[in-house]
Write a protein that holds these residues in place. Sequence first.
Motif, mmCIF file in Angstrom:
data_model
loop_
_atom_site.group_PDB
_atom_site.id
_atom_site.type_symbol
_atom_site.label_atom_id
_atom_site.label_comp_id
_atom_site.label_asym_id
_atom_site.label_seq_id
_atom_site.Cartn_x
_atom_site.Cartn_y
_atom_site.Cartn_z
ATOM 1 N N HIS A 1 0.823 -1.211 0.000
ATOM 2 C CA HIS A 1 0.000 0.000 0.000
ATOM 3 C C HIS A 1 0.856 1.259 0.000
ATOM 4 C CE1 HIS A 1 -3.680 -2.322 1.769
ATOM 5 N NE2 HIS A 1 -3.290 -2.762 0.593
ATOM 6 N N ASP A 2 1.971 1.236 0.750
ATOM 7 C CA ASP A 2 2.808 2.434 0.777
ATOM 8 C C ASP A 2 3.434 2.689 -0.592
ATOM 9 O OD1 ASP A 2 4.439 0.226 0.881
ATOM 10 O OD2 ASP A 2 5.756 0.994 2.451
ATOM 11 N N LEU A 3 3.714 1.605 -1.326
ATOM 12 C CA LEU A 3 4.261 1.772 -2.667
ATOM 13 C C LEU A 3 3.195 2.308 -3.617
ATOM 14 C CD1 LEU A 3 6.548 1.532 -4.642
ATOM 15 C CD2 LEU A 3 6.080 -0.914 -4.864
ATOM 16 N N MET A 4 1.938 1.894 -3.428
ATOM 17 C CA MET A 4 0.845 2.461 -4.225
ATOM 18 C C MET A 4 0.805 3.978 -4.058
ATOM 19 S SD MET A 4 -2.363 -0.157 -3.606
ATOM 20 C CE MET A 4 -2.249 -1.924 -3.883
ATOM 21 N N HIS A 5 0.904 4.411 -2.815
ATOM 22 C CA HIS A 5 0.863 5.855 -2.559
ATOM 23 C C HIS A 5 2.081 6.547 -3.163
ATOM 24 C CE1 HIS A 5 -2.712 6.520 -0.147
ATOM 25 N NE2 HIS A 5 -2.450 5.418 0.546
ATOM 26 N N GLN A 6 3.233 5.905 -3.088
ATOM 27 C CA GLN A 6 4.430 6.526 -3.654
ATOM 28 C C GLN A 6 4.330 6.639 -5.178
ATOM 29 O OE1 GLN A 6 8.319 5.282 -1.883
ATOM 30 N NE2 GLN A 6 7.031 4.064 -0.501
ATOM 31 N N LEU A 7 3.716 5.663 -5.818
ATOM 32 C CA LEU A 7 3.501 5.766 -7.267
ATOM 33 C C LEU A 7 2.609 6.953 -7.593
ATOM 34 C CD1 LEU A 7 2.958 2.005 -8.224
ATOM 35 C CD2 LEU A 7 4.983 3.409 -8.695
ATOM 36 N N LEU A 8 1.564 7.145 -6.794
ATOM 37 C CA LEU A 8 0.686 8.296 -7.022
ATOM 38 C C LEU A 8 1.422 9.601 -6.738
ATOM 39 C CD1 LEU A 8 -2.657 6.955 -5.488
ATOM 40 C CD2 LEU A 8 -2.082 7.204 -7.896
ATOM 41 N N ASP A 9 2.305 9.596 -5.727
ATOM 42 C CA ASP A 9 3.119 10.776 -5.458
ATOM 43 C C ASP A 9 3.953 11.147 -6.677
ATOM 44 O OD1 ASP A 9 2.143 10.919 -2.898
ATOM 45 O OD2 ASP A 9 3.880 9.913 -1.985
ATOM 46 N N ILE A 10 4.636 10.119 -7.241
ATOM 47 C CA ILE A 10 5.505 10.351 -8.396
ATOM 48 C C ILE A 10 4.695 10.832 -9.588
ATOM 49 C CG2 ILE A 10 7.101 9.263 -10.017
ATOM 50 C CD1 ILE A 10 7.819 7.308 -7.725
ATOM 51 N N ALA A 11 3.459 10.301 -9.717
ATOM 52 C CA ALA A 11 2.596 10.675 -10.843
ATOM 53 C C ALA A 11 1.967 12.044 -10.632
ATOM 54 C CB ALA A 11 1.506 9.635 -11.038
ATOM 55 N N GLY A 12 2.194 12.660 -9.475
ATOM 56 C CA GLY A 12 1.674 13.999 -9.230
ATOM 57 C C GLY A 12 0.229 14.037 -8.775
ATOM 58 N N VAL A 13 -0.270 12.905 -8.242
ATOM 59 C CA VAL A 13 -1.655 12.865 -7.768
ATOM 60 C C VAL A 13 -1.689 13.383 -6.331
ATOM 61 C CG1 VAL A 13 -3.640 11.377 -7.306
ATOM 62 C CG2 VAL A 13 -2.124 10.878 -9.244
ATOM 63 N N GLU A 14 -2.615 14.268 -6.061
ATOM 64 C CA GLU A 14 -2.680 14.927 -4.751
ATOM 65 C C GLU A 14 -2.974 13.919 -3.638
ATOM 66 O OE1 GLU A 14 -5.549 17.969 -4.877
ATOM 67 O OE2 GLU A 14 -4.598 19.063 -6.515
#
Length: 493
Positions: free
Chosen positions: A479-492
């Motif tokens: 789950h933390d990696l899911m959030h990090q992918l969204l971080d990298i993709a620029g998702v708020e």
Amino acid sequence: MPQKDDQLTKVACGISKATASKRAAAVLLLEADVILHADWVAGLATNHAAPDSVLRRVFTLDPRSEAWSLLGRRELSPSAARAAVAHPDPEVRSILVGNSRLPTEAYGALAEDADPAVRRRMLRIAEACGVELPKEVVVRLATSPYGGLRSIAAELVGLPERNLLLLAGDRDPRVRAAAINTRTWHRLPPAVRAAAEADPDARVREAFERVARPLMPLPTTVNAFLAEAEEDRRLAAALASPVDADLAAFLATHEDPSLRERAARNPHTPTPLALRLATDPDPHVRLAVSTRADLTEEQRVAIDYTAPQERYSFPAWVEEHFDDPDALREIAGSRHVMLRRGVTRAPELPADVVERLAIDEDYYVRAMLCENDHAPHELLVEMLAGSERWVLLTSRRNFARPGLARFADNPNHRLRYAAMRDPHAEPELVERLSHDPNDMVRHHAASHPLLPLPRLVELLGMTEQGVARTAARNHALPHDLMHQLLDIAGVER
């Protein structure tokens, strides 16, 4: 597979000592790569292991993005559904209307949405598709001061009896007409039906005709058949009506082969008359005669019939014996292939019948048996190797068995795909098949929960043919990696 090495920087995150499993994690930091980021988001949007916190972040995206169209089709948890239907953009809420997996409460919220377009779309779908709305919402619609909303409520699932009777006598003829429909007909008292038949408004009388006419008895005599104005009712009468001797003879000698075929299938057509059609010039008529329930095995095989090359065609009467094991055994032993095909559809099959059908000489008997959860493992594997619908076979109850891993190096890519269904498959096997030259095998490996995390992270950086999207759907993605992918993709956040 090509990687964007010039845009990739691997950042080792090390071993997370804060987690109970002490799993290793690695994150790929990429420069702006819109396509790859979109693949991550779309993959996470359809990852059924994604927590609500991830989905809520996806909800912040542009409603025109692909991720939103995917969320319009996937199952959402109750809390995620609440967050979705509360989205401030009506375009997003409109997309959710088409999701057939939302909780009832979410449909209710959309049916009373602040945006008229969202409300209208939700109510149209609820009316046409029988979507169940909360009872209190249906009652509010049925008691609305607006006739248009009351007429919609009259055709909704879950309308209470009291409200239905009120709408059937509504002052607005549009509402009265809407209350006369196939869903409500059996719930309306005879007096209400009679009033609808004599209603002063033509719209109500027409609604009565639409519902009542198909429920009237089908013609059974020649005169009634010729007087019947509706083609569908004439065809239905020829196929199943308890026709008298004259009408049966009229249909069996008619110049229209479609009527002769229906007469041959009609169980009320006398057997001697039906047997006269056994030499009919039309092959469909001969086939119809050969599958009648009242023929002996010798009479069947004496007919020159041609079995259709399709999966689901079988005599309807066979289904009447699905709960009789002895009858199933007898039918499964018939020399008529259409009867044997029909037996495969029985929800419960004796073991000896399954064994017999699994080695049947007819391809479609074996193929249809494979769509039954009783299909034996060996047959499923055999059919998978050459079937056009092979992926569906892997979901059958008897498919996943120890030993499938032996196909990991098989030349047939379908069998290599099956190797990962082995319940004893090792992560090493899945990792090896994630390099497979076949797209489907490689994608299946990318979504497999046993894929080692370092290889999964590597696939998240692949730009070839949607591999990164498939990797983002992997249920084992932390789950933390899911959030990090969204971080990298620029998702708020």
